[in-house]
Design a protein around this motif. Structure first.
Motif, PDB file in Angstrom:
ATOM      1  N   SER A   7      13.377  -1.853 -37.002  1.00 20.29           N
ATOM      2  CA  SER A   7      14.478  -2.791 -36.777  1.00 20.29           C
ATOM      3  C   SER A   7      15.386  -2.874 -38.002  1.00 20.29           C
ATOM      4  O   SER A   7      16.616  -2.889 -37.875  1.00 20.29           O
ATOM      5  CB  SER A   7      13.924  -4.166 -36.437  1.00 20.29           C
ATOM      6  N   ALA A   8      14.785  -2.920 -39.189  1.00 20.62           N
ATOM      7  CA  ALA A   8      15.590  -2.973 -40.414  1.00 20.62           C
ATOM      8  C   ALA A   8      16.451  -1.722 -40.534  1.00 20.62           C
ATOM      9  O   ALA A   8      17.629  -1.810 -40.896  1.00 20.62           O
ATOM     10  CB  ALA A   8      14.680  -3.122 -41.628  1.00 20.62           C
ATOM     11  N   LEU A   9      15.888  -0.570 -40.209  1.00 17.42           N
ATOM     12  CA  LEU A   9      16.659   0.673 -40.272  1.00 17.42           C
ATOM     13  C   LEU A   9      17.750   0.692 -39.212  1.00 17.42           C
ATOM     14  O   LEU A   9      18.886   1.084 -39.483  1.00 17.42           O
ATOM     15  CB  LEU A   9      15.735   1.882 -40.106  1.00 17.42           C
ATOM     16  N   MET A  10      17.432   0.241 -38.002  1.00 20.94           N
ATOM     17  CA  MET A  10      18.412   0.268 -36.906  1.00 20.94           C
ATOM     18  C   MET A  10      19.618  -0.618 -37.193  1.00 20.94           C
ATOM     19  O   MET A  10      20.716  -0.335 -36.733  1.00 20.94           O
ATOM     20  CB  MET A  10      17.757  -0.130 -35.586  1.00 20.94           C
ATOM     21  N   HIS A  11      19.428  -1.682 -37.952  1.00 22.39           N
ATOM     22  CA  HIS A  11      20.555  -2.554 -38.297  1.00 22.39           C
ATOM     23  C   HIS A  11      21.485  -1.931 -39.342  1.00 22.39           C
ATOM     24  O   HIS A  11      22.585  -2.427 -39.557  1.00 22.39           O
ATOM     25  CB  HIS A  11      20.050  -3.914 -38.781  1.00 22.39           C
ATOM     26  N   THR A  12      21.046  -0.847 -39.984  1.00 21.58           N
ATOM     27  CA  THR A  12      21.897  -0.190 -40.976  1.00 21.58           C
ATOM     28  C   THR A  12      22.543   1.081 -40.436  1.00 21.58           C
ATOM     29  O   THR A  12      23.235   1.773 -41.176  1.00 21.58           O
ATOM     30  CB  THR A  12      21.089   0.181 -42.240  1.00 21.58           C
ATOM     31  N   LEU A  13      22.319   1.368 -39.152  1.00 22.53           N
ATOM     32  CA  LEU A  13      22.886   2.573 -38.540  1.00 22.53           C
ATOM     33  C   LEU A  13      23.940   2.188 -37.510  1.00 22.53           C
ATOM     34  O   LEU A  13      23.718   1.294 -36.691  1.00 22.53           O
ATOM     35  CB  LEU A  13      21.779   3.405 -37.881  1.00 22.53           C
ATOM     36  N   ARG A  14      25.061   2.875 -37.532  1.00 22.15           N
ATOM     37  CA  ARG A  14      26.199   2.580 -36.671  1.00 22.15           C
ATOM     38  C   ARG A  14      26.072   3.319 -35.342  1.00 22.15           C
ATOM     39  O   ARG A  14      25.740   4.491 -35.299  1.00 22.15           O
ATOM     40  CB  ARG A  14      27.479   3.015 -37.375  1.00 22.15           C
ATOM     41  N   CYS A  15      26.394   2.609 -34.250  1.00 19.37           N
ATOM     42  CA  CYS A  15      26.486   3.250 -32.938  1.00 19.37           C
ATOM     43  C   CYS A  15      27.743   4.106 -32.933  1.00 19.37           C
ATOM     44  O   CYS A  15      28.838   3.628 -33.209  1.00 19.37           O
ATOM     45  CB  CYS A  15      26.553   2.205 -31.828  1.00 19.37           C
ATOM     46  N   LEU A  16      27.588   5.368 -32.612  1.00 19.71           N
ATOM     47  CA  LEU A  16      28.730   6.280 -32.664  1.00 19.71           C
ATOM     48  C   LEU A  16      29.697   6.066 -31.509  1.00 19.71           C
ATOM     49  O   LEU A  16      30.853   6.461 -31.586  1.00 19.71           O
ATOM     50  CB  LEU A  16      28.231   7.723 -32.672  1.00 19.71           C
ATOM     51  N   LYS A  17      29.242   5.433 -30.456  1.00 24.13           N
ATOM     52  CA  LYS A  17      30.130   5.168 -29.322  1.00 24.13           C
ATOM     53  C   LYS A  17      30.870   3.848 -29.516  1.00 24.13           C
ATOM     54  O   LYS A  17      32.069   3.777 -29.302  1.00 24.13           O
ATOM     55  CB  LYS A  17      29.332   5.149 -28.021  1.00 24.13           C
ATOM     56  N   CYS A  18      30.156   2.817 -29.916  1.00 24.13           N
ATOM     57  CA  CYS A  18      30.777   1.491 -30.100  1.00 24.13           C
ATOM     58  C   CYS A  18      31.563   1.423 -31.404  1.00 24.13           C
ATOM     59  O   CYS A  18      32.593   0.779 -31.479  1.00 24.13           O
ATOM     60  CB  CYS A  18      29.713   0.404 -30.112  1.00 24.13           C
ATOM     61  N   GLN A  19      31.049   1.998 -32.456  1.00 20.05           N
ATOM     62  CA  GLN A  19      31.639   2.107 -33.781  1.00 20.05           C
ATOM     63  C   GLN A  19      31.732   0.792 -34.545  1.00 20.05           C
ATOM     64  O   GLN A  19      31.988   0.805 -35.723  1.00 20.05           O
ATOM     65  CB  GLN A  19      33.006   2.777 -33.736  1.00 20.05           C
ATOM     66  N   SER A  20      31.537  -0.329 -33.895  1.00 18.01           N
ATOM     67  CA  SER A  20      31.571  -1.580 -34.636  1.00 18.01           C
ATOM     68  C   SER A  20      30.240  -2.313 -34.550  1.00 18.01           C
ATOM     69  O   SER A  20      30.113  -3.404 -35.080  1.00 18.01           O
ATOM     70  CB  SER A  20      32.688  -2.480 -34.112  1.00 18.01           C
ATOM     71  N   GLN A  21      29.273  -1.720 -33.886  1.00 23.01           N
ATOM     72  CA  GLN A  21      27.965  -2.340 -33.732  1.00 23.01           C
ATOM     73  C   GLN A  21      26.889  -1.421 -34.289  1.00 23.01           C
ATOM     74  O   GLN A  21      27.036  -0.202 -34.283  1.00 23.01           O
ATOM     75  CB  GLN A  21      27.646  -2.598 -32.260  1.00 23.01           C
TER      76      GLN A  21
END
Length: 145
Positions: free
Chosen positions: A43-57
């Motif tokens: 979870s900690a890692l996922m919060h530091t990775l950007r969604c490439l489709k949404c780009q702001s989440q």
């Protein structure tokens, strides 16, 4: 004959619309890991990775199918014993520097770090020069009176 060709063209045009929705989500896209410690790392890692489709989440917050696939990859690799930094490096190698909210300074990203500092220095220099002129003009006006 024209109707047959028109029907064929419409059928072929409609195929991409149904292509992605028929696949089920990856197992760990929406399911947490059973080990709370491993899930906390993921979870900690996922919060530091950007969604490439949404780009702001982050991928943790996004509902896009691609973010689900990335969550699955993160959780699967955490389960396999990889460290969060190894996973981040793999994702950056696969998707580019943009995937990380914490970009590293490299030969391609150094301008992103250097340009703002350069702009701040230029603005500070211009402001100091103008303020210096204004003070000297005020001093000269006081002496002339």
């Amino acid at each position: 004959m024209i109707r047959w060709w028109l029907a064929l063209v419409l059928a072929l045009a409609a195929l991409p619309l149904a292509a992605q929705d028929t696949m089920p989500p990856a197992p760990y896209a929406y399911n947490q890991l059973s080990d709370p410690k491993l899930e906390a790392e993921a979870s900690a890692l996922m919060h530091t990775l950007r969604c490439l489709k949404c780009q702001s989440q982050s991928i943790a917050d996004s509902d896009a199918p691609m973010a689900g696939d990335m969550r699955h990859q993160v959780r699967s690799r955490i389960l396999a014993g990889e460290s969060p930094e190894q996973i981040r490096s793999w994702l950056i190698a696969r998707y580019g520097d943009y995937v990380s909210y914490e970009p590293e300074v490299s030969s391609t990203t150094w301008p992103l770090f250097a340009i703002p500092v350069l702009v701040i220095l230029i603005v500070a220099g211009v402001l100091l020069r103008r303020l210096g002129r204004r003070r000297s003009d005020d001093d000269n006006a006081g002496e002339a009176a």
